[in-house]
Design a protein around this motif. Sequence first.
Motif, mmCIF file in Angstrom:
data_model
loop_
_atom_site.group_PDB
_atom_site.id
_atom_site.type_symbol
_atom_site.label_atom_id
_atom_site.label_comp_id
_atom_site.label_asym_id
_atom_site.label_seq_id
_atom_site.Cartn_x
_atom_site.Cartn_y
_atom_site.Cartn_z
ATOM 1 N N ALA A 53 0.825 -1.208 0.000
ATOM 2 C CA ALA A 53 0.000 0.000 0.000
ATOM 3 C C ALA A 53 0.859 1.257 0.000
ATOM 4 N N ALA A 54 1.975 1.227 0.729
ATOM 5 C CA ALA A 54 2.835 2.407 0.803
ATOM 6 C C ALA A 54 3.426 2.757 -0.549
ATOM 7 N N LEU A 91 6.314 6.227 8.430
ATOM 8 C CA LEU A 91 7.142 5.221 7.778
ATOM 9 C C LEU A 91 8.596 5.679 7.786
ATOM 10 N N LEU A 92 9.500 4.720 7.702
ATOM 11 C CA LEU A 92 10.917 5.012 7.570
ATOM 12 C C LEU A 92 11.383 4.705 6.154
ATOM 13 N N VAL A 111 18.855 6.190 8.177
ATOM 14 C CA VAL A 111 17.431 5.920 8.322
ATOM 15 C C VAL A 111 16.736 7.205 8.743
ATOM 16 N N TYR A 112 15.639 7.528 8.071
ATOM 17 C CA TYR A 112 14.945 8.773 8.374
ATOM 18 C C TYR A 112 13.469 8.641 8.025
ATOM 19 N N ALA A 113 12.671 9.615 8.431
ATOM 20 C CA ALA A 113 11.232 9.579 8.184
ATOM 21 C C ALA A 113 10.947 9.687 6.691
ATOM 22 N N LEU A 162 1.823 5.891 6.003
ATOM 23 C CA LEU A 162 0.899 4.857 5.550
ATOM 24 C C LEU A 162 -0.522 5.265 5.905
ATOM 25 N N ARG A 163 -1.439 5.124 4.944
ATOM 26 C CA ARG A 163 -2.853 5.446 5.189
ATOM 27 C C ARG A 163 -3.562 4.186 5.684
#
Length: 354
Positions: free
Chosen positions: A78-79, A123-124, A288-290, A295-296
């Motif tokens: 989905a993402a 999410l990352l 690693v970051y936002a 995600l809905r």
Amino acid sequence: MAVDRVGMVVHGGRPEAAEAARTVRAWCAANGVACKDIDVWNDGGRHSAREEVAAAGDPDLVVTLGGDGTFLRGARLAAAVDALVLGVDLGRVGFLTEVPMTMVRAALDAVRDDRLDVERRMLLTMRASRRLEVPSDIGALMRYGRGPLLPPTSVRSDCETGGEWGVPLDVSALNDVVLEKLARDRQVSVGVYIAGRLLASYSADALLVATPTGSTAYSFAAGGPVVSPGAEVLVFTPVAPHMAFNRSVVAAPDEPVGLRVLERSGRAAVSIDGQLRGVLGPGDWIGVYAAPRGLRVARLGPMDFYGRLRERMNLTDAPAAVADGAPAPLWPVSSPPPGDLAHLDMPSHPAAAG
């Protein structure tokens, strides 16, 4: 919302999941909605999320039928296309799925009629010193007793590539990104940077960066904090570090966490939401970051995260707290609190609080 195409991710090992899938197909047929299984395990092996959703006709709603593992697979799909995801709860101890099997049809009606809330979960995503790959000798070992591996990570075309900024990988993690040792007798040695500054060099079994959603998964098992899914933070947690400082660090969403494999370290495996995606050696690094968007997730009512935390973690009240008096009042999330506790019921919109 208008639902034109539904994609299903079904836990194939559970008869109740197959039964729920029949209910979804029947609802789709009755409402003139295209429906197709997104089979992430067969059909020639694993594929990228974009390939899988394209093969399913680019659904605008992804329905997962299983536990948290099934939900994570559906979330990855989905993402990739910003589709809405609806989790049907057939698991035992998870936090992600919401809809009981008996309410599948009612939940789909609610989505169709816009009688739902859409929650955004953080999410990352990642950059790395190079593309992630799994060597063939490691891949054969890691596949034992599990499904086939996902294909190598691709590169995001909408991001700048090269130089000290590294390679922007086209991946998303709802729970966590984990860097862990490959050999039992050889820990990983990793320099950990937060917001571009060295925090410390760790020798540990693993180091992970979790979202608030993932704070109740591996990070929690490693001693990390429980974080509200409504927050937007990065949780860095070391696993069995050989050092005195073994605490988690909670960083702001604009403070990336960098993990650099040091010179004398053993090789390190990179897993994203529990899926092995690559193996790194000394000198390699990941950041690693936002992710730019979350995600809905479809919610049919208020999310009782703390009630679920109490239930799933089997929390009990301290005997010393309730031995000599009445226990703390408990009420459903859908009901207002007792009058003398009305001050605990926050306004729906924080701005209204002044």
